[in-house]
Design a protein around this motif. Structure first.
Motif, PDB file in Angstrom:
ATOM      1  N   GLU A  87       6.010 -11.087  11.987  1.00  0.00           N
ATOM      2  CA  GLU A  87       6.173 -12.437  12.009  1.00  0.00           C
ATOM      3  C   GLU A  87       4.973 -12.985  10.960  1.00  0.00           C
ATOM      4  O   GLU A  87       3.870 -12.664  10.994  1.00  0.00           O
ATOM      5  N   GLU A  88       5.300 -14.087  10.295  1.00  0.00           N
ATOM      6  CA  GLU A  88       4.173 -14.892   9.400  1.00  0.00           C
ATOM      7  C   GLU A  88       3.451 -14.232   8.576  1.00  0.00           C
ATOM      8  O   GLU A  88       2.171 -14.396   8.591  1.00  0.00           O
ATOM      9  N   MET A  89       3.927 -13.344   7.885  1.00  0.00           N
ATOM     10  CA  MET A  89       3.362 -12.384   6.853  1.00  0.00           C
ATOM     11  C   MET A  89       2.287 -13.112   6.068  1.00  0.00           C
ATOM     12  O   MET A  89       1.269 -12.311   5.601  1.00  0.00           O
ATOM     13  N   SER A  90       2.640 -14.487   5.455  1.00  0.00           N
ATOM     14  CA  SER A  90       1.728 -14.996   4.550  1.00  0.00           C
ATOM     15  C   SER A  90       0.740 -15.578   5.149  1.00  0.00           C
ATOM     16  O   SER A  90      -0.182 -16.140   4.454  1.00  0.00           O
ATOM     17  N   ARG A  91       0.608 -15.351   6.499  1.00  0.00           N
ATOM     18  CA  ARG A  91      -0.823 -15.871   7.186  1.00  0.00           C
ATOM     19  C   ARG A  91      -1.825 -15.015   7.068  1.00  0.00           C
ATOM     20  O   ARG A  91      -2.892 -15.207   7.872  1.00  0.00           O
ATOM     21  N   ALA A  92      -1.367 -13.737   6.504  1.00  0.00           N
ATOM     22  CA  ALA A  92      -2.515 -12.572   6.735  1.00  0.00           C
ATOM     23  C   ALA A  92      -2.446 -12.057   5.148  1.00  0.00           C
ATOM     24  O   ALA A  92      -1.727 -12.399   4.577  1.00  0.00           O
ATOM     25  N   ASN A  93      -3.703 -11.560   4.888  1.00  0.00           N
ATOM     26  CA  ASN A  93      -3.724 -10.772   3.696  1.00  0.00           C
ATOM     27  C   ASN A  93      -2.985  -9.525   3.672  1.00  0.00           C
ATOM     28  O   ASN A  93      -3.775  -8.394   4.254  1.00  0.00           O
ATOM     29  N   VAL A  94      -1.762  -9.530   3.641  1.00  0.00           N
ATOM     30  CA  VAL A  94      -0.873  -8.327   3.976  1.00  0.00           C
ATOM     31  C   VAL A  94      -1.522  -7.009   2.832  1.00  0.00           C
ATOM     32  O   VAL A  94      -1.173  -5.882   3.515  1.00  0.00           O
ATOM     33  N   ALA A  95      -1.749  -7.305   1.885  1.00  0.00           N
ATOM     34  CA  ALA A  95      -2.259  -6.101   1.025  1.00  0.00           C
ATOM     35  C   ALA A  95      -3.555  -5.363   1.692  1.00  0.00           C
ATOM     36  O   ALA A  95      -3.629  -4.031   1.747  1.00  0.00           O
ATOM     37  N   ALA A  96      -4.289  -6.133   2.301  1.00  0.00           N
ATOM     38  CA  ALA A  96      -5.555  -5.538   2.938  1.00  0.00           C
ATOM     39  C   ALA A  96      -4.970  -4.966   4.309  1.00  0.00           C
ATOM     40  O   ALA A  96      -5.699  -4.034   4.590  1.00  0.00           O
ATOM     41  N   VAL A  97      -4.035  -5.706   4.892  1.00  0.00           N
ATOM     42  CA  VAL A  97      -3.498  -4.995   6.234  1.00  0.00           C
ATOM     43  C   VAL A  97      -2.660  -3.766   6.011  1.00  0.00           C
ATOM     44  O   VAL A  97      -3.068  -2.854   6.955  1.00  0.00           O
ATOM     45  N   PHE A  98      -2.168  -3.627   5.100  1.00  0.00           N
ATOM     46  CA  PHE A  98      -1.421  -2.288   4.719  1.00  0.00           C
ATOM     47  C   PHE A  98      -2.015  -1.201   4.257  1.00  0.00           C
ATOM     48  O   PHE A  98      -2.032  -0.076   4.584  1.00  0.00           O
ATOM     49  N   GLY A  99      -3.322  -1.626   3.140  1.00  0.00           N
ATOM     50  CA  GLY A  99      -4.246  -0.790   2.786  1.00  0.00           C
ATOM     51  C   GLY A  99      -3.424   0.305   2.075  1.00  0.00           C
ATOM     52  O   GLY A  99      -2.541   0.378   1.125  1.00  0.00           O
ATOM     53  N   ASP A 100      -3.670   1.829   2.527  1.00  0.00           N
ATOM     54  CA  ASP A 100      -3.221   2.837   1.802  1.00  0.00           C
ATOM     55  C   ASP A 100      -1.772   2.960   2.246  1.00  0.00           C
ATOM     56  O   ASP A 100      -0.996   3.607   1.627  1.00  0.00           O
ATOM     57  N   LEU A 101      -1.245   2.419   2.942  1.00  0.00           N
ATOM     58  CA  LEU A 101       0.077   2.286   3.501  1.00  0.00           C
ATOM     59  C   LEU A 101       1.186   1.752   2.439  1.00  0.00           C
ATOM     60  O   LEU A 101       2.318   1.853   2.561  1.00  0.00           O
ATOM     61  N   PHE A 102       0.417   0.935   1.675  1.00  0.00           N
ATOM     62  CA  PHE A 102       1.326   0.234   0.600  1.00  0.00           C
ATOM     63  C   PHE A 102       2.041   1.511  -0.232  1.00  0.00           C
ATOM     64  O   PHE A 102       3.078   1.022  -0.603  1.00  0.00           O
ATOM     65  N   GLN A 103       1.553   2.337  -0.376  1.00  0.00           N
ATOM     66  CA  GLN A 103       2.283   3.608  -1.202  1.00  0.00           C
ATOM     67  C   GLN A 103       3.541   4.008  -0.480  1.00  0.00           C
ATOM     68  O   GLN A 103       4.464   4.358  -1.043  1.00  0.00           O
ATOM     69  N   LEU A 104       3.597   3.794   0.777  1.00  0.00           N
ATOM     70  CA  LEU A 104       4.732   4.218   1.687  1.00  0.00           C
ATOM     71  C   LEU A 104       5.981   3.477   1.595  1.00  0.00           C
ATOM     72  O   LEU A 104       7.130   3.665   1.923  1.00  0.00           O
ATOM     73  N   LEU A 105       5.767   2.162   0.949  1.00  0.00           N
ATOM     74  CA  LEU A 105       6.685   1.062   0.904  1.00  0.00           C
ATOM     75  C   LEU A 105       7.776   1.535  -0.176  1.00  0.00           C
ATOM     76  O   LEU A 105       8.871   1.006  -0.075  1.00  0.00           O
ATOM     77  N   ASP A 106       7.384   2.368  -1.101  1.00  0.00           N
ATOM     78  CA  ASP A 106       8.578   2.596  -2.040  1.00  0.00           C
ATOM     79  C   ASP A 106       9.387   3.607  -1.334  1.00  0.00           C
ATOM     80  O   ASP A 106       9.102   4.832  -0.806  1.00  0.00           O
ATOM     81  N   ARG A 107      10.672   3.522  -1.279  1.00  0.00           N
ATOM     82  CA  ARG A 107      11.709   4.298  -0.561  1.00  0.00           C
ATOM     83  C   ARG A 107      12.830   4.719  -1.456  1.00  0.00           C
ATOM     84  O   ARG A 107      13.123   4.358  -2.513  1.00  0.00           O
ATOM     85  N   LYS A 108      13.142   6.000  -1.012  1.00  0.00           N
ATOM     86  CA  LYS A 108      14.267   6.564  -1.577  1.00  0.00           C
ATOM     87  C   LYS A 108      15.209   7.307  -0.509  1.00  0.00           C
ATOM     88  O   LYS A 108      14.535   8.093   0.245  1.00  0.00           O
ATOM     89  N   ASN A 109      16.578   6.983  -0.715  1.00  0.00           N
ATOM     90  CA  ASN A 109      17.326   7.209   0.375  1.00  0.00           C
ATOM     91  C   ASN A 109      17.018   7.036   1.943  1.00  0.00           C
ATOM     92  O   ASN A 109      16.890   7.662   2.958  1.00  0.00           O
ATOM     93  N   GLY A 110      16.124   5.898   2.072  1.00  0.00           N
ATOM     94  CA  GLY A 110      15.631   5.360   3.163  1.00  0.00           C
ATOM     95  C   GLY A 110      14.129   5.380   3.476  1.00  0.00           C
ATOM     96  O   GLY A 110      13.678   4.801   4.512  1.00  0.00           O
ATOM     97  N   SER A 111      13.662   6.834   3.148  1.00  0.00           N
ATOM     98  CA  SER A 111      12.291   7.120   3.497  1.00  0.00           C
ATOM     99  C   SER A 111      11.558   7.083   2.289  1.00  0.00           C
ATOM    100  O   SER A 111      11.732   6.781   1.116  1.00  0.00           O
ATOM    101  N   SER A 112      10.008   7.080   2.653  1.00  0.00           N
ATOM    102  CA  SER A 112       8.993   6.904   1.406  1.00  0.00           C
ATOM    103  C   SER A 112       9.176   7.952   0.307  1.00  0.00           C
ATOM    104  O   SER A 112       9.361   9.136   0.646  1.00  0.00           O
ATOM    105  N   GLU A 113       9.135   7.597  -0.750  1.00  0.00           N
ATOM    106  CA  GLU A 113       9.350   8.328  -1.907  1.00  0.00           C
ATOM    107  C   GLU A 113       8.018   9.188  -1.954  1.00  0.00           C
ATOM    108  O   GLU A 113       7.784  10.195  -2.489  1.00  0.00           O
ATOM    109  N   TYR A 114       6.850   8.527  -1.630  1.00  0.00           N
ATOM    110  CA  TYR A 114       5.595   9.127  -1.859  1.00  0.00           C
ATOM    111  C   TYR A 114       4.823   9.234  -0.468  1.00  0.00           C
ATOM    112  O   TYR A 114       4.976   8.116   0.230  1.00  0.00           O
ATOM    113  N   ALA A 115       4.235  10.242  -0.050  1.00  0.00           N
ATOM    114  CA  ALA A 115       3.583  10.368   0.990  1.00  0.00           C
ATOM    115  C   ALA A 115       1.967  10.063   0.878  1.00  0.00           C
ATOM    116  O   ALA A 115       1.555   9.820  -0.249  1.00  0.00           O
TER     117      ALA A 115
END
Length: 529
Positions: free
Chosen positions: A308-336
């Protein structure tokens, strides 16, 4: 033949009972199981999302393996294998479960079957080897989700296996049926033990059978029902989900804020003391790590992470290295990624690659009026699907009409409904004041919840006026977007205190141009009844 407890006898009784074209010679195994409230997920204390089969004979109509032979290699694994097996259901049979004037079950059956006499559902079969107890088969997936909508406690589930095939037929016997005792808990086979359907260890797969994991952000003006939309999405999978009660272990929810960090999200080292009061530091998982573990442990169930309320935090910093997991292929992360602390919690192996699995969906909300608090960069945005929630979304629902659309006296006995007021404000904000759409408000900006006229008037005074004064009227004046004003001239209303007091006394506070924008047909008579 009346009490013929053979496969052929049971199949013949089912065929006669429900007028179905079934031949007992087509099946080599059958089981009958009385369903409990735990199996159906109606026991709120358990949150169980599967039908449990612990009877060893009943388990044998599903593919099996030599458990003892392989147990050393799976001692840390909850679920031994996952299979998706097709199972056929019969409309004629399920309609027999409708009792009295219960139209809910009938509507579910008609919606799913439409004009078809049968449907096929995927049945997720999991062999679960639990610690210190015997293994059990767990049936789940879309088959279980459908069964739970129509069956009740003590109804009997009958599953017949087609001869020499991994195809199944399923029927349900009403617990109140006069012949229910005939279908007692039992399992019958026409093949010898050495010929049981077997699954080779090479055929196991630990991937999730669910392939629809997504990243979605619902965005719009405040009060448009973004969280409500997310709740409805979750209820498509878990119909009894209640956000207020937090009654589902597969739904995780967190509200972001300016101080929310990566360590809050993923986890951090925190001090712990043992029985001897010795202090040591241990990794304490955050919500993201806990969600990943739940998704890994329950691969045939849909798992939701709601931000909830994603724009009220620095989401890039919150996700950090997890950012790479957000690319999906067939529903799961394309890159680990490599993250030893997460991997130890989720996979019990610090070297295991970390991914977002295909049964985990991330749902977020963004309030457009807050987008300038922490601006999301384009790279982050494009890894989400964006669903816009209009300011008019939900305004025609029965809940809104019955509980959230009172009449409001906005001054000098000018009476309008809340729907008329908020929609007129939105038009005025964009058209007459020249401000952007992110300044508009939605139908649930104020939740009236059936308030009487006096209370509704106070809610508008206490919840709306300050926003209109500081974020709308003052912004328009400072930016010189228009010569129009939302409120009376400064010689009549020079401060928020004036506005608040005058509105409280039901005196005129809005400008003539705004009142004119309402239109004669929008204004009620001078009675608030």
């Amino acid at each position: 033949m009346k009490n013929d407890k053979t496969i052929g006898g049971i199949i013949s009784k089912l065929a006669q009972k429900f007028s179905l074209d079934l031949n007992g010679n087509d099946y080599d195994a059958i089981m009958c199981k009385s369903l409990s409230s735990t199996d159906l997920g109606t026991n709120l204390k358990s949150h169980q999302a599967h039908i449990a089969i612990s009877n060893s004979e009943m388990m044998d109509i599903f593919p099996i393996i030599d458990i003892e032979h392989y147990k050393s290699s799976i001692k840390d694994t909850k679920s031994f294998y996952y299979l998706e097996l097709p199972v056929t259901l019969f409309k004629q049979n399920l309609q027999s479960l409708v009792e009295g004037n219960n139209s809910t079950i009938s509507d579910v059956i008609n919606t799913v079957f439409q004009d078809n006499p049968t449907i096929s559902k995927n049945m997720s079969v999991v062999l679960n080897r639990r610690k210190n107890s015997k293994p059990q088969i767990e049936l789940s997936g879309e088959f279980k989700s459908f069964i739970r909508k129509i069956a009740k406690d003590q109804d009997i589930l009958v599953i017949a296996k087609e001869k020499c095939k991994l195809h199944y037929k399923a029927l349900i016997i009403n617990a109140n049926d006069p012949e229910a005792n005939f279908f007692s808990n039992t399992a019958i086979f026409d093949f010898k033990p050495q010929n049981k359907t077997a699954v080779n260890v090479q055929d196991y797969h630990t991937d999730s059978p669910i392939k629809d994991g997504k990243n979605i952000i619902y965005y719009g003006a405040p009060g448009t029902g973004k969280s409500y939309s997310i709740n409805n999405i979750i209820k498509e999978t878990y119909s009894d989900y209640d956000a207020a009660k937090d009654n589902n272990d597969n739904v995780f929810r967190v509200t972001l804020h300016p101080e929310y960090t990566y360590t809050d999200f993923v986890g951090q080292l925190l001090p712990h003391s043992d029985d001897q009061k010795n202090v040591n530091y241990q990794f304490t998982p955050g919500i993201f790590t806990n969600v990943l573990k739940q998704a890994e442990d329950h691969k045939d169930e849909k798992i939701y992470l709601v931000l909830e309320e994603m724009s009220r935090a620095n989401v890039a910093a919150v996700f950090g290295d997890l950012f790479q997991l957000l690319d999906r292929k067939n529903g799961s992360s394309e890159y680990a990624i490599n993250n030893e602390e997460i991997a130890k919690i989720v996979y019990k192996d610090p070297k295991h690659k970390v991914i977002i699995p295909s049964n985990m969906t991330i749902l977020g909300t963004v309030n457009t009026s807050d987008q300038n608090v922490f601006v999301m960069d384009t790279a982050f945005k494009r890894r989400f699907d964006w669903k816009y929630i209009s300011t008019d979304a939900g305004a025609d629902s029965d809940d809104f009409k019955n509980n959230n659309n009172p009449k409001i006296n906005i001054g000098d006995d000018t009476i309008v409904t809340w729907k008329t007021l908020y929609q007129a404000l939105n038009r005025f904000i964009v058209g007459d004041l020249g401000l952007s759409e992110d300044k508009q408000i939605g139908p649930y900006f104020i939740k009236f919840e059936g308030a009487d006229p006096a209370t509704a008037h106070e809610l508008v005074r206490d919840k709306l006026l300050q926003y209109l004064w500081e974020d709308i009227n003052s912004t328009a004046m400072e930016m010189y977007t228009s010569s129009n004003r939302l409120f009376e001239d400064r010689d009549k209303i020079s401060s928020f205190s004036d506005l608040y007091n005058k509105f409280g006394k039901k005196e005129k506070v809005f400008s003539d141009s705004f009142i004119k924008s309402l239109g004669v047909s929008d204004i009620e008579n001078s009675s608030e009844d």
